[in-house]
Every structure is written in C-alpha cells, then in structure tokens.
Design a protein around this motif. Structure first.
Motif: not given
Lengths: 632, 632
Positions: B476-480, B482-485, B499-504, B521-529
């Motif tokens: 669980t991260v804040a919008p935007g 930095s995340v590491t898979a 891929t993140l939500a089907d986008a490379a 990679f960087t987490a999306p700006a929009e909250p969600g799963t």
C-alpha cells in the motif's frame, strides 16, 4: 524446512527423475527428447559389477579383421538401424581403444600396419614388421598365446572364416618371415625357413606341429601340398595330419561326427579350399556410386551351411574345448577386411554381422560360465567411411534395413585396386575376469599380457620344459628287449627326437602330447651301458638316462604304457608301486630343475605324479598351472 | 608336495611374474617383447577406484570438433610418437564409444551428421536435423545443459577456439533453425526467428539473454552488428552487452583484469573477429602429396598469445567458475574439424594438441577437486586417414617428431573442396563422478542425461520457475510513490517484463539474475487497486500482486533493494524484519507451486529466504539444488 517444502522437494526429485528417465531405444521415437538414448539411468554400479579380477579359466578372443569403428557403424546402421544394437559387439560392457602400429625392418614405427604384424602383436606381446608372423624384428620366433596356453596345459582352439594359414589365425601357430608361406610349395618368400633348410617349415606344417585341439576354417587346398622336407617329406599335409592323429573333416557331417578333440585327437576342420564365401553380396562401389538409387544387400547363395557359420563354429569349438583344464580360443571374422579391400560394403557388412553372431555365442557361454574372459577387437582400421554426399572416389549407396540411404566411401585407392588399411586406433571391448584391462588407451601388445596374465600362463618356455623327466620302462634289460622311453613334463615342446647311443631310434620325431611321449625301441644286442637321450624340438631340452643291457636281466615283458587314460581317472592297476631310482633323468635344457627327490611324506604326491606319467603328462601339466595359481 | 617342489612353484610364480612384467613405455624399446605395451600389470583395481557415482559438483565437457579416433591417432603419432601418450586425452581412465547420427527433417536417421545437430544432441538430449541448434525436429526449442545448469543455480561457462556463435558453443545458448544465424544481420536462413518477428533472435542475441558467467572465444565481429528488433534495437550487440552488465574484453590484459564473473557481471571475452588462428601450419594436401619428402609442421606466427590458448582459457574459466555453487563448463577445440575440412593435417594436429592441453588443465582441476566430472569426446568423425602408400586423392607426407614419415589421406572430396564429416561412432572418455556412463556403446544424447543426472539438474523448466514469488516493496503506497517489484525464484527465466494495470513499466525487460530481479516503478497518481504482473520471458511464468494506492498511506521511502550483495554475506541491516503477508504472489506458469506458508518453526528458514530475496534470488536457487540433492 516445512512439511510442505519437504513434500515439494520430494515431488521435484520425482519430477527430476521423470524428466531424466530414458525410454528403451527399441520402443522409442528417436525424434523425442531422450528417444535416441541408449542408457537407462546411471550405470556406475553395473560397470562396477562387470569388473572382475582374473584369473579366468578360459579366454576367447574374437577378432574382426579390419573392423574399425567405421566398419562397426556401417554394419549397425545397415543391419540394425542407427539407433539399433549389434547384439554381441555392442553388448560388451567394458570398452577402450588400442594402438595398432607396426615396426619397420629398422625397428622404427610403421603407422600403417596389416594383419600379420598386428596379429603377431597380440599373439606374442612383441611388435614386428608388416607381413611377418610371430617373429620379432630380428626374425626370432616369439611364443604365442595359443602355444603358451598349450604349454601350460590348457586346451586351445583357432577358428576363422579365412584360410587358416592366413595372417590372423596363422600368427597363433607359426613363426615365419612372410605371411604368404602357407605350405611347402609357397616358401619363396621364406628363404631358409623351409624344413629342408632346417627351418620351422611353412605355416601349415607348423600348425600341424602345434596341434591345437580345435582348428576350424578354410584353406584346405594347401593341405594337398606335399612336404618337401622334414620327417613327412613326400606325403601330403593332409595325410601327414591324419597320420599324426588329427581328425580331418571337411563338411558339416564330418564336424558333427567329432564329439571330442584333444591333443591326442585334434580336429582339423577345413571347409573350403580357400576363404569362406561371404554372407552378403551387393553392388560394387563405383565412381559416382553414391548418386545411384540406394539398394539393399543380397544373401549370397554360395554361403556355407549355417552349421558352418562363424557363430556355429564358435559354438562347436567351445563345446569341444570346455573342460576344467581351461582353454584359449581365437575366433576371427576375416573377410570384413577382405571385402573392405574390395570396396564391397555389403560384403563387409555381412561379415561383421557374422562376427557379431560369434560374439553372441561367446558371451552366452561366458555369462553361464562365469570364468571366461571375452575380448572383441580388430587388428587394424580400414578404408570405408560413411559420408553425406557422393565422394570423388569409389562409393556405394545402400538402402539400410530402416529404409534410409547410406553412402559408403572408399577413398584410399583407385577404383579396382585394393583399398588400404588405415592407422587409426581401434575399439577393444571385453567381458569377464580381467576385462578391465581393455579400458583407456592400451596397445595391441597389451592384449597378449592381459590374456596371459588372466590365464596365469607361465610365459617362460624353457622353464616350462625344464621339469621334464625321462623314464625307461626298465633300466636294465636283456639284449634285444623291447624298451619304452617315457617322457613327461616336456610342456613347451610339441615334438621330441630320441637317440640311443647317438643314433636316432626312429625316422620321425614323436609328437609330444601335453608334455608327454612314449618312444618304443629295441635294446642293442651287445651288452653294455647305453645313453638314451630325448630332445624337445621346440625348447631344445635334452633328457638323458642310461640303459644297461645285460644278459642276466630277466626277460620279463616291459610294462605296456597306455596312451589314453581319462584324465583324473583311477591309477591303472598295473601302475608301478615303487619309485624308480634309476633310469629317470631331469631336463637339461633351459633352466634345469633338480631331480625328483621324494621322501616318505611325498608318497601320495608321488603316486599322483606316477599316475600322470602313465597318462602322457596331462595330469602334470595341469597340476603345474594349478600350483602356479595357488601360489600367486 | 615336497619342499623342493614348493620352492620351485614359488620360483615359477616369480618367474611368471617377471616374464609378464611390462616396462614403462617411455623407457622401453618398442622392438622388445613388451616394449610397446602401455599397461603395467592388471588395472582392474585402478579402474574400480576410478568408478565413482555422482553427484558431481561440476561438469567439464571438452569437445574435439571432428576429433574421431583417426584424428587422435594422427596427432599422437605426430606429436608424441606411435608409442607416446597425449597427456590429457589419453589419460582418461574410463572410455567408450558413442553414436553421432542426426535426423532428417522427416525424422528419419541421417547417418552423416555435422556440428549443429551433434552439439544439439548432447546439449539437449534431443536429436535434430543437420544445421539446427537446440531445437527438435519440429523446431521446438529444447533446454540445454548450460541453460539448465543456470536455472538450477550453477555457474556456467562456454569456451571455444571458434566464433562463439559457431555450432558447438552456439548450441548451449541458443535455439535457431540454422547455425548461420550469428547476428541480427545474418537471419536470412532463420525466417520468423528474428526479434522483430517475435522470435528468439540471433545466436548472439540469445547468448546475451542466457548470460553464462563466462564466455570466451572468437566471433567479435558479429557483436558490431546492430540489433534490428527487440528492446535493444539500434544498439550494437557489444553496447547491449555492456549495458546489460557484461564485462566485455578482447585481449590478454582485459581478461587478466577480470577477477570475478557471475550472472550480474558475466565476462564476454571476444579475442578475434572470427575463429582463432591455429597453432600449426604445414603443407597443403595435394594429389600425390604422399610421395613428396616428409616435412614437419611449423608454429603459426599468427597464433594468439599463449595466455589465450585453449588450455589457458580453460584454466581462467575454471578459476572464475569454481565455487560451492558448482558449475557446468563446455570447452571446444573447434578447428580440428575446420582444418580436416581443409585437408590440412598440420592444422588439425596442432588443434588436437591444443585441446589436449585443455584436457590436462581440466583433469588437474578435477583430480584436486574430487567432485568434477570431466568428459572428453567429439561431435562426429572426420575424413583424415593414416595410410601406408599414397592414395589417389589429396594426401600429405609428414615427418613426425620421432623422425618417421606418416601419410595422411583426405579422400571424401575433390582437392580444394571441403572434406566431409564421416559417420563412424567416436570415442568418449571420462574421469570423475558419473564417468562410468561413458563405457560401452552410448548415444550422443546420453551425454545430456549423464551430465544432467550427475549434476542433479532439475530438467523441468516450467517447474523450476513455478515456485517464483513477487513481492512489492510495500503493498500500500501513496499516489506517485516509488515502488519496487521484487521477483525471486524465477529460476528458468533470463528476462522478465513487468506491467502495471496491463501497461509496461519499462521499455526494456529486466534481466533475471539467478532467478531474481528488482523492477522499480512509480505508483499511479489516482488512488485505487492496481494489478502488478511480472512475466518470465522464457517459461511464460506470470507472477501477480495487487498494489493499493491510497492517499492515507504513509509517505515513508521504500526500502532500497541492493542489486549486489556478496553471496552468503550477512543480511543487510535494512533487511525486512517481518514477513510480508500481502503483495506476495506465487507463479502461475507451468505447474504452480503453493504459496509460501510459514509457521513459527520456519522462522529461521524464512529469514534465509528473506535474505535470499535481497540478493536477487541466488541463495534460493542454490538452496533448491541442495534440497534436491539431499532428497535423492
């Protein structure tokens, strides 16, 4: 580790096993993963189980003449398919390579050898010059495995599909400067070696002297030659053989009738005038032959009865030789080489298949017997090569049993000329006690030492005859009485001459059978003391005893000496019950042994020896080898 | 028996021993009895001692390309003399023969194979069609020994004197329909297989994906080609290699500077544009060449520095690979074949001598190490034959080191054309654990199974990656943020896309090092799963985890993931101290494994795995093999 992890590890191990499991080739699709593999899992333990130290009771050497790895592969591809197995040749568990070079007359290496020098190498442990049989580079005869086996009391056999005088079989029984010296009429290349010149004689005549228990092959024609010198001058070799006790046979019926063969009644089977006809015929290699439509080989209608196939002859030889004495048997598939020379792929394939059947027979026996070393190898490599496209030289296109074309190239000579041997190291493979000595890189001469060591052969020829004794039927006889000189222990001699006061008692030397011989003669009319001497023809061992001719000697008949008593049978009732203290002499050739010196404690031992004396020495020769084995 | 007899029997036994004693070949006169023998008495126990069951920690395969028994004998005769010994090749104690046939496109046997089909056979255990590399008759890629070794956590090496893209070395690292497809500009014969066509790419590009720890050879020229498709399109292969972490070296100094090499920093040594120059030069074979005066070979002045000889490269490779992980190393003497094609006897001899030095290096290591299987064999037999007189085709007359002339015949093609491979079974020899599996008759594909079994490789590629896990640095991260898979256990994959939500998340797939990879990679700006998915490029294994983007998440910086930690070193102080119970997914490709399920008893085990996660999975992959071994 969690139980889940443990279960998973086990599952992985199973899977790994499954992934690595190899289907048996016979049922496999060669296009599958593992479909062409020949092993079914790790064979380390199987190999370990196959490693058995000597001694072995028997040795069977099977030689594919000219059967290099290429010739084996050509035959397998054709007859069994690329993924197939030659049931004999490919079944031997222990394998290696050996070098097959020969010597020049100057003692330097000759990298391209032939069948005489190579057969001499494993027969004697001594390298020699191309074309020579079992003599060294100086021309000195070298004892052969077959001769040493005989001298050590073993049974011996020599089987081939060629003329039995040919190099491979000839090397075991003769010592000549040129392999072409088959008979007394063929001695042009062997100056000084004929019997009339005081030499050892032709290959055939030497063979008759060595008296292997079993000799089977071709080459009957030479036995029609008439001896030009020596004790049997004027008689054909065939008549000589018969006169000397050989069972000479020439066909299936004749061979079938032979139910026993030993030194007293050796079998000499000569089934063709020259070489055996081959099994398969097929197209001759031609320039551009690889481009022709592929064809299969044809069964040769001239082929001998299947009872005379190499496999059948091997079976018969083993049947005749198998006994507690042990045996040495050489079997040659001779015409792999001859058909390779002729650029005849079908011919060489058929002969390889034929040899393979003989190997199967030998292996079957060895597996049952458990005390037999089987070695399968070649004398030298040869010309034939499997190629992917038509070569410039002679070639042939065969349709193999799996329906695929195979081009065989013959590129070492011009079309129509004899293709050449090649100098590559060749495969040597073995089964049974001592077979580990084929592994790695060995030389052809090592096969002599491996065989001799495994059979525990005493290779000191002079020593083998040095324990010989001469016993006269009576040391003191009346003038003109019948006397018998009885020799025993002359283990490394095949013939002996007897003199009485330096005069020969017979025109023809007596054949020494298993070290023993009986020579009847008549005592001189004049009283006196006469020197009786028996000389072994091979080792030069001289045995001497004094014969006293006295008018006061009783005229009792001499004890008849039986020439055949079953080995190990009871001592004949007329055996002497006392120790002869006179008229018994020890050998003087080679390393002389002390005379028999018996004490009271040795009476039982003496009785055994005395019995042996009566059976022509067989018992003693065998006893010697057993002693040797027990003391090693 | 009397005491005299007893003494005599003992003396005879001694004498028999003396008569059979064989002098060591080096000091012996080959004209003497026993003077050419190679064995010094019975070797059964020595062979028994050489039989060691697997597993082995390491396997070194040394391939003499085109090195049939004839080529070995030619080299030995020339360099060491007929009675001499090649110190490496001839020293292997366990020996046999294997078949080398290939398949036609129809799945029938092709009796004349070449280096691509044969190298594929032992690399994969699957026979294929001439010219193809490690694909089956249907074109399906088959995992190779080198790939499986890597997937099982072993170190890997590939050394050759040819272009590293050439068939023998290429077969371990690529899967193509034509061996000529070296680089992106060479794909004419590999339709549909280039990266731009969605294929696996050229041999060089596949090599870069497989990332052997050590690759040493020629073939630098191809690395100047520019990728025409795939993630590195537009860059030279050399730049791609550097970008992907390879230590690319091209000379002795460069290689000397390499003191460690592993999947993170593999070494790619490219020392010549094409093949290595050969060691010896000499007369070309000519028609009638055998009749000319014999000549010796000449050292080739173009030869590379001795530090780049095959022996030296083998030594360097072993030095870099040797660790408790174990290794698989293939070493090829490539130009025995190439010079045989060219009817260049001196060339092929020098390359055989060169390979022999490499075998000596491998044997020296294996003898010290005790856990290394060394196998020496050929891919196929070849043309050259030793003959006794000048053949009609091309031949050459060499003066060997023992001062004797040797005629070598090249009779499978016209003068000036490429001589042909031949289809004879060839020698295979071994030393060390598992080496007994070279004995008798095997097939080339057996070498795959022997090697894999002895190294205890799990050959189920899908299963090898099925235990993989994906862990996000925070579920669980804040919008935007930095995340590491973080991926681990993707053992049989060399690359992965994320891929993140089907986008490379990146244009270039990440290299999977020892089953592990970190993808920032960087987490999306929009909250969600959001679904995060990582796909292994080789097995297709898909790992997925959900990333929750929430404005209420703390903005703590993600734990930095180190990309290099010494194997077996301490757990970094910033390692996680708790078990991630979320954001961890198991693989879904192949046979999916259960998710990690840890109990209190497993905490220590977990810590180990957690540490492994941090070092890119190395620990886990090795652990898997050790488990496998323990459970066998």
């Amino acid at each position: 580790m969690s139980s889940t992890s443990r279960r998973r590890a086990a599952a992985i191990a199973l899977l790994a096993g499954a992934a690595l499991a190899v289907p048996a080739a016979a049922w496999a699709d060669p296009t599958d993963h593992g479909g062409a593999a020949r092993l079914d899992g790790d064979q380390t333990q199987a190999v370990r189980d196959a490693l058995v130290e000597g001694p072995a009771t028997n040795v069977i050497l099977l030689i594919g003449d000219g059967m290099g790895d290429s010739e084996i592969t050509v035959a397998r591809n054709y007859a069994e398919g690329a993924a197939g197995t030659l049931a004999g040749i490919d079944a031997l568990p222990l394998t290696g390579q050996y070098t097959t070079w020969a010597l020049t007359a100057d003692g330097l290496p000759n990298y391209a050898s032939e069948s005489a020098s190579t057969a001499s190498a494993w027969s004697t442990g001594t390298k020699t010059v191309n074309g020579r049989l079992s003599v060294d580079v100086e021309g000195a005869p070298q004892p052969t495995l077959l001769e040493l086996a005989r001298a050590n009391g073993l049974r011996t056999g020599n089987v081939t599909t060629s003329e039995i005088q040919d190099a491979t079989s000839g090397a075991q029984v003769s010592h000549v400067g040129a392999r072409s010296c088959y008979g007394p009429e063929d001695m042009a290349a062997c100056a000084g070696q004929s019997l009339e010149e005081g030499g050892l004689g032709s290959i055939s005549e030497q063979l008759l002297n060595v008296r292997p228990d079993v000799t089977l092959g071709g080459g009957a024609e030479t036995f029609d030659q008439v001896a030009t010198g020596g004790p049997w001058a004027g008689a054909t070799l065939r008549d000589q053989a018969r006169e000397r006790g050989y069972q000479v046979v020439g066909d299936v019926a004749g061979l079938d009738a032979v139910t026993a063969a030993d030194a007293t009644r050796p079998v000499l089977g000569l089934f063709t005038p020259g070489n055996f006809p081959v099994r398969y015929t097929g197209p001759e290699a031609t320039i551009g032959g690889g481009d022709l439509d592929p064809v299969t080989c044809t069964e040769n209608p001239e082929r001998l009865d299947s009872d005379l196939s190499l496999g059948s002859l091997t079976s018969k030889a083993i049947e005749l030789l198998d006994s507690s004495d042990g045996f040495f048997l050489q079997v040659e598939g001779a015409s792999i080489d001859k058909r390779d020379h002729a650029a005849d792929a079908c011919g060489q394939i058929g002969e390889t298949v034929d040899l393979d059947e003989a190997v199967q027979v030998a292996l079957d026996f060895a597996r049952q017997d458990g005390e037999t070393l089987v070695v399968v190898t070649a004398d030298h490599a040869h010309t034939s090569q499997i190629v992917g496209s038509t070569p410039p030289g002679p070639s042939v296109h065969l349709l193999t049993q799996e329906g695929v074309g195979m081009i065989v190239s013959y590129g070492t000579s011009e079309l129509g000329e004899s293709m050449q041997h090649t100098g590559a190291q060749v495969r040597i493979a073995g089964y049974g006690p001592g077979a580990a000595n084929v592994l790695g890189l060995t030389d052809q001469t090592d096969l002599f030492f491996t065989s001799a060591r495994t059979l525990e052969l005493d290779a000191d020829v002079a020593a083998l005859s040095a324990d010989a004794t001469l016993t006269l039927s009576s040391p003191t006889v009346a003038p003109g009485a019948s006397v018998t000189a009885q020799v025993t222990g002359l283990a490394a001699d095949w013939q002996a001459t007897t003199t009485l006061a330096d005069a020969a008692v017979a025109e023809v030397p007596v054949d020494v059978l298993d070290g023993g011989a009986s020579v009847p003669f008549t005592a001189p009319a004049e009283p006196g003391t006469y020197r009786v001497a028996v000389t072994g023809a091979q080792t030069g061992t001289v045995l001497a005893a004094d014969l006293v001719v006295s008018p006061t000697a009783t005229d009792a008949p001499t004890t008849p000496v039986p020439t055949e008593v079953p080995t190990g049978g009871p001592v004949p009732s007329d055996a002497p019950t006392d120790v002869p203290t006179d008229g018994a002499g020890a050998g003087t050739g080679g390393r002389p042994g002390p005379p028999l010196s018996l004490t009271g404690a040795d009476v039982a031992g003496y009785s055994l020896i005395a019995a042996a004396l009566l059976v022509g020495g067989t018992g003693l020769a065998v006893w010697r080898r057993r002693q040797l084995r027990a003391s090693v």
